[in-house]
Design a protein around this motif. Structure first.
Motif, PDB file in Angstrom:
ATOM      1  N   ARG A 121      -2.399  -3.535  20.676  1.00 45.83           N
ATOM      2  CA  ARG A 121      -3.481  -2.072  20.209  1.00 45.83           C
ATOM      3  C   ARG A 121      -4.882  -1.922  20.772  1.00 45.83           C
ATOM      4  O   ARG A 121      -5.506  -1.742  20.621  1.00 45.83           O
ATOM      5  CB  ARG A 121      -3.748  -2.488  18.256  1.00 45.83           C
ATOM      6  CG  ARG A 121      -3.556  -1.720  17.170  1.00 45.83           C
ATOM      7  CD  ARG A 121      -3.107  -1.592  16.332  1.00 45.83           C
ATOM      8  NE  ARG A 121      -2.167  -2.050  15.641  1.00 45.83           N
ATOM      9  CZ  ARG A 121      -1.859  -2.527  14.551  1.00 45.83           C
ATOM     10  NH1 ARG A 121      -2.534  -3.455  13.806  1.00 45.83           N
ATOM     11  NH2 ARG A 121      -0.158  -2.470  14.471  1.00 45.83           N
ATOM     12  N   GLU A 122      -4.994  -3.783  21.111  1.00 48.12           N
ATOM     13  CA  GLU A 122      -6.217  -3.505  21.677  1.00 48.12           C
ATOM     14  C   GLU A 122      -6.301  -3.660  23.012  1.00 48.12           C
ATOM     15  O   GLU A 122      -6.511  -3.365  24.064  1.00 48.12           O
ATOM     16  CB  GLU A 122      -6.261  -5.766  20.936  1.00 48.12           C
ATOM     17  CG  GLU A 122      -5.976  -5.995  20.089  1.00 48.12           C
ATOM     18  CD  GLU A 122      -6.350  -7.933  19.876  1.00 48.12           C
ATOM     19  OE1 GLU A 122      -6.440  -7.820  21.340  1.00 48.12           O
ATOM     20  OE2 GLU A 122      -5.650  -8.375  18.939  1.00 48.12           O
ATOM     21  N   HIS A 123      -4.721  -3.071  23.461  1.00 53.23           N
ATOM     22  CA  HIS A 123      -4.606  -2.467  24.795  1.00 53.23           C
ATOM     23  C   HIS A 123      -4.383  -1.336  24.691  1.00 53.23           C
ATOM     24  O   HIS A 123      -3.330  -0.706  25.464  1.00 53.23           O
ATOM     25  CB  HIS A 123      -3.699  -3.330  25.616  1.00 53.23           C
ATOM     26  CG  HIS A 123      -4.059  -4.724  25.704  1.00 53.23           C
ATOM     27  ND1 HIS A 123      -4.657  -5.200  26.740  1.00 53.23           N
ATOM     28  CD2 HIS A 123      -3.584  -6.032  25.213  1.00 53.23           C
ATOM     29  CE1 HIS A 123      -5.074  -6.548  26.155  1.00 53.23           C
ATOM     30  NE2 HIS A 123      -4.364  -6.927  25.627  1.00 53.23           N
ATOM     31  N   ALA A 124      -4.413  -0.035  23.644  1.00 52.97           N
ATOM     32  CA  ALA A 124      -3.918   1.244  23.101  1.00 52.97           C
ATOM     33  C   ALA A 124      -3.918   2.239  24.893  1.00 52.97           C
ATOM     34  O   ALA A 124      -3.497   3.206  24.916  1.00 52.97           O
ATOM     35  CB  ALA A 124      -5.038   1.846  22.271  1.00 52.97           C
ATOM     36  N   HIS A 125      -5.588   1.637  25.775  1.00 51.01           N
ATOM     37  CA  HIS A 125      -4.926   1.810  26.751  1.00 51.01           C
ATOM     38  C   HIS A 125      -3.702   2.120  28.073  1.00 51.01           C
ATOM     39  O   HIS A 125      -3.200   2.998  29.183  1.00 51.01           O
ATOM     40  CB  HIS A 125      -5.893   2.056  27.700  1.00 51.01           C
ATOM     41  CG  HIS A 125      -6.353   1.190  28.306  1.00 51.01           C
ATOM     42  ND1 HIS A 125      -6.695  -0.348  27.420  1.00 51.01           N
ATOM     43  CD2 HIS A 125      -6.708   0.315  29.247  1.00 51.01           C
ATOM     44  CE1 HIS A 125      -6.615  -1.342  27.660  1.00 51.01           C
ATOM     45  NE2 HIS A 125      -7.035  -0.958  29.535  1.00 51.01           N
ATOM     46  N   ARG A 464      -8.646   5.432  15.255  1.00 47.12           N
ATOM     47  CA  ARG A 464     -10.519   6.027  15.054  1.00 47.12           C
ATOM     48  C   ARG A 464      -9.916   5.199  13.303  1.00 47.12           C
ATOM     49  O   ARG A 464      -9.291   5.958  12.472  1.00 47.12           O
ATOM     50  CB  ARG A 464     -11.453   6.807  14.857  1.00 47.12           C
ATOM     51  CG  ARG A 464     -11.769   7.069  16.117  1.00 47.12           C
ATOM     52  CD  ARG A 464     -10.773   7.347  17.251  1.00 47.12           C
ATOM     53  NE  ARG A 464     -11.242   7.834  18.400  1.00 47.12           N
ATOM     54  CZ  ARG A 464     -10.893   6.939  19.830  1.00 47.12           C
ATOM     55  NH1 ARG A 464     -10.823   5.988  19.342  1.00 47.12           N
ATOM     56  NH2 ARG A 464     -11.808   7.431  20.883  1.00 47.12           N
ATOM     57  N   THR A 465     -10.129   4.366  13.044  1.00 51.19           N
ATOM     58  CA  THR A 465     -10.667   3.359  11.715  1.00 51.19           C
ATOM     59  C   THR A 465     -11.961   3.326  11.414  1.00 51.19           C
ATOM     60  O   THR A 465     -12.218   2.265  12.568  1.00 51.19           O
ATOM     61  CB  THR A 465      -9.062   2.496  11.452  1.00 51.19           C
ATOM     62  OG1 THR A 465      -9.353   1.847  12.549  1.00 51.19           O
ATOM     63  CG2 THR A 465      -7.881   3.371  11.397  1.00 51.19           C
ATOM     64  N   PRO A 466     -12.434   2.520  10.496  1.00 44.25           N
ATOM     65  CA  PRO A 466     -13.463   1.756   9.969  1.00 44.25           C
ATOM     66  C   PRO A 466     -13.671   0.077  11.019  1.00 44.25           C
ATOM     67  O   PRO A 466     -12.734   0.171  11.160  1.00 44.25           O
ATOM     68  CB  PRO A 466     -13.489   0.892   8.237  1.00 44.25           C
ATOM     69  CG  PRO A 466     -12.724   1.588   7.767  1.00 44.25           C
ATOM     70  CD  PRO A 466     -11.193   2.712   9.293  1.00 44.25           C
ATOM     71  N   ASN A 467     -14.922   0.772  11.706  1.00 39.08           N
ATOM     72  CA  ASN A 467     -15.171  -0.816  13.040  1.00 39.08           C
ATOM     73  C   ASN A 467     -14.472  -0.853  13.401  1.00 39.08           C
ATOM     74  O   ASN A 467     -14.184  -1.495  13.934  1.00 39.08           O
ATOM     75  CB  ASN A 467     -15.407  -2.226  11.988  1.00 39.08           C
ATOM     76  CG  ASN A 467     -16.620  -2.092  10.772  1.00 39.08           C
ATOM     77  OD1 ASN A 467     -17.531  -1.772  11.290  1.00 39.08           O
ATOM     78  ND2 ASN A 467     -16.301  -2.626   9.652  1.00 39.08           N
ATOM     79  N   ASN A 468     -13.859   0.478  14.058  1.00 44.21           N
ATOM     80  CA  ASN A 468     -13.066   0.594  15.146  1.00 44.21           C
ATOM     81  C   ASN A 468     -13.130   1.572  16.059  1.00 44.21           C
ATOM     82  O   ASN A 468     -12.675   2.659  15.739  1.00 44.21           O
ATOM     83  CB  ASN A 468     -11.640   0.047  14.668  1.00 44.21           C
ATOM     84  CG  ASN A 468     -10.206   0.505  15.894  1.00 44.21           C
ATOM     85  OD1 ASN A 468     -11.095   0.349  16.614  1.00 44.21           O
ATOM     86  ND2 ASN A 468      -9.047   1.112  15.681  1.00 44.21           N
ATOM     87  N   LEU A 469     -13.930   1.522  16.759  1.00 49.26           N
ATOM     88  CA  LEU A 469     -14.211   2.789  18.222  1.00 49.26           C
ATOM     89  C   LEU A 469     -13.930   2.564  19.759  1.00 49.26           C
ATOM     90  O   LEU A 469     -14.736   2.074  20.011  1.00 49.26           O
ATOM     91  CB  LEU A 469     -15.264   3.142  18.146  1.00 49.26           C
ATOM     92  CG  LEU A 469     -15.899   4.948  18.054  1.00 49.26           C
ATOM     93  CD1 LEU A 469     -14.594   5.849  18.204  1.00 49.26           C
ATOM     94  CD2 LEU A 469     -16.304   5.258  18.251  1.00 49.26           C
ATOM     95  N   LEU A 470     -12.567   1.976  19.846  1.00 49.70           N
ATOM     96  CA  LEU A 470     -12.452   1.264  20.930  1.00 49.70           C
ATOM     97  C   LEU A 470     -11.217   3.026  21.884  1.00 49.70           C
ATOM     98  O   LEU A 470     -11.353   3.598  21.081  1.00 49.70           O
ATOM     99  CB  LEU A 470     -11.248   0.289  20.878  1.00 49.70           C
ATOM    100  CG  LEU A 470     -12.222  -0.748  20.568  1.00 49.70           C
ATOM    101  CD1 LEU A 470     -10.911  -1.652  19.996  1.00 49.70           C
ATOM    102  CD2 LEU A 470     -13.526  -1.697  20.833  1.00 49.70           C
ATOM    103  N   PHE A 471     -11.648   2.623  22.753  1.00 52.75           N
ATOM    104  CA  PHE A 471     -11.324   3.369  24.187  1.00 52.75           C
ATOM    105  C   PHE A 471     -11.587   4.735  23.769  1.00 52.75           C
ATOM    106  O   PHE A 471     -11.054   5.844  23.026  1.00 52.75           O
ATOM    107  CB  PHE A 471      -9.515   3.902  23.673  1.00 52.75           C
ATOM    108  CG  PHE A 471      -8.508   2.094  23.584  1.00 52.75           C
ATOM    109  CD1 PHE A 471      -8.378   1.326  24.578  1.00 52.75           C
ATOM    110  CD2 PHE A 471      -8.595   1.813  22.205  1.00 52.75           C
ATOM    111  CE1 PHE A 471      -8.216   0.456  25.177  1.00 52.75           C
ATOM    112  CE2 PHE A 471      -7.995   0.296  22.486  1.00 52.75           C
ATOM    113  CZ  PHE A 471      -7.487  -0.345  23.701  1.00 52.75           C
TER     114      PHE A 471
END
Ligand code: 4AD
Ligand code: MG
Length: 471
Positions: A121-125, A464-471
């Protein structure tokens, strides 16, 4: 000629097909090992979870440096396909020429070993380059196509409802604001009023169902829900059929038909993906994933239907027998918590279950009021239906729509809906409103159910979840 690896595998299983001798494949290296005499690449091209074994001679000058190709690198290989009937794989590709586009750096996180879904998940790309996520996103594609096909085959018209809106269809106050200003003077804002991202396309769909009869929307939906759970996302995809001259029973029948049909399509078209996910399943049940899906797709009878009032009775009974819920104050009128929903369909009915006729106060303003029960005149219910499924809880939420103009205006007051932004919606009831019903099916929840994955973050490409807008 360029072949997909999946096609090569399908061809090799089909005795009527001739296996091509010289082929070209594109893909990414999953692993590379070599001795002095021979080298092997495992190549994946995204067309399936099957890798193609590529064989090269490390001593050949013209091997395009395949010896040094790292895991993750992008390559094109042309070679001769050689049958290997006694080996693990049905064939291998002996390199004639190779092009290496980009040698993958050594800090590539996706190495040939087991990674947890949390790590990925930390490497969703990059995670779609693993078999788990390759399977999940191939299934997501199949489910999306099947949904479109199902509604198209059943004469539903695909409707594009707007994503920017001035209404809060569900009335839960979970809209994300869309603005171009930095203060809250919305009358000076782009639209001259407060605008937000849609929480549902239903209200717009209702307008179109009043001519096309059967419509459905299928698109992204946005909710600023505070609940940071494994089943909630701030951006998710919802399918919303809406159809006129219909009632709650028709709605229930449509919902179970779409669930069964799509699951059948996935079983027919994504067998290797399901098998792969099944053997990786995090929670091992007595029933395997494929068995579970087969059972539902083949289920001849209808899913169970229970009234909300009956559910409360059943939960109270369970309590009497010693069952403790985290939210233990069970009484008529409470909003069912997901622990209650799951207890109902996992322990009591043990199958997908429709709960109908909820209290009006815990549902949305647009739901049709049921005739008052003279024995319980205080207990006002609406013609709503939620489909609850084992392992997930709520998968579908729907209802018959209030078709009485006066009643809808009363609801407006009761639900404290301010302003006149919904007047057009109320007006539909003045202009030949045919009885209408529909529901919303959360695509990601459906995918969780189908794949056995227990976190919504793993069935949507970039969550996209609370406090999580990566990638
Ligand atoms: O029950 P909901 O809120 O219903 C509606 O939006 C209606 N307008 C539908 C209709 O009648 N046309 O949402 C429908 C479904 C839920 O059952 C759930 O599967 C999914 O949408 N859902 C979510 N999925 C992921 N994350 C969230 N935050 C979700 N909220 C709802
Ligand atoms: Mg709901």
């Amino acid at each position: 000629m360029i072949y997909t690896i999946n096609n090569l595998f399908i061809n090799s299983n089909d005795k009527t097909k001739k296996i091509p001798t010289q082929v070209t494949v594109n893909g990414w290296v999953r692993s590379n090992r070599n001795s002095k005499k021979v080298g092997f690449l495992d190549l994946n091209d995204g067309s399936s979870i099957n890798n193609l074994q590529v064989v090269y001679d490390p001593n050949l000058e013209n091997n395009n440096n395949l010896t040094n190709v790292t895991t993750g690198s992008a390559v094109t290989i042309t070679g001769n396909l050689i049958l290997t009937p006694n080996a693990k794989q049905p064939f291998e590709l002996k390199v004639i020429t190779a092009t290496v586009y980009n040698i993958c750096a050594n800090d590539y996180p996706i190495q040939k070993k087991e990674h947890t879904n949390e790590f990925l998940r930390e490497h969703a790309h990059l995670r779609v380059r693993t078999n788990t996520f390759l399977s999940l996103f191939r299934i997501r594609d199949q489910v999306s196509w099947s949904i479109h096909k199902f509604f198209h085959d059943n004469q539903f018209i695909y409707l594009h409802s707007p994503l920017i809106t001035a209404n809060d269809a569900e009335g839960a106050g979970e809209n994300f604001i869309v603005t171009t200003i930095t203060n809250d003077k919305y009358e000076k804002d782009f639209f001259g009023k407060k605008a937000s991202l849609t929480v549902s396309g239903q209200l717009n769909a209702e307008a179109y169902a009043q001519s096309l009869q059967k419509v459905y929307t299928f698109g992204p939906t946005f909710r600023a829900e505070k609940s940071n759970t494994t089943r909630h996302a701030a951006e998710f995809w919802m399918v919303e059929p809406e159809f006129t001259f219909s009632n709650l029973q028709d709605n229930i029948i449509l919902a179970q038909k779409v669930i069964k049909t799509v699951i059948r399509d996935v079983l027919n078209n994504c067998n290797s993906e399901l098998k792969f996910l099944e053997q990786k399943q995090e929670t091992k049940n007595e029933q395997s994933l494929i068995e579970k899906l087969e059972k539902i797709a083949n289920f001849k009878s209808d899913f169970k239907v229970i009234t909300y009032t009956k559910v409360i009775e059943l939960l109270l009974n369970a309590q009497k027998k010693g069952k403790k819920f985290e939210f233990n104050e069970i009484k008529w009128g409470i909003d069912l918590q997901s622990e209650h929903e799951r207890y109902l369909c996992e322990e009591i009915t043990k199958q997908p279950t429709f709960v109908i006729n909820y209290p009006q106060t815990i549902k949305a303003f647009y739901m049709k009021l049921n005739p008052i029960d003279s024995n319980h005149p205080q207990q006002k219910t609406v013609a709503a239906m939620d489909l609850l499924v084992p392992g997930i809880g709520e998968l579908i939420g729907g209802s018959v729509r209030e078709d009485n103009y006066e009643q809808l205006l009363k609801n407006k007051t009761q639900f404290k809906i301010e302003g006149n932004d919904l007047q057009w919606y109320f007006d539909l009831r003045k202009y030949g409103y045919a009885p209408s019903a529909g529901f919303g099916l959360g695509l990601e929840r459906f995918l969780m159910f189908i794949t056995g994955i227990n976190n919504i973050r793993d069935v949507i490409p970039f969550p996209r979840t609370p406090n999580n807008l990566l990638f």
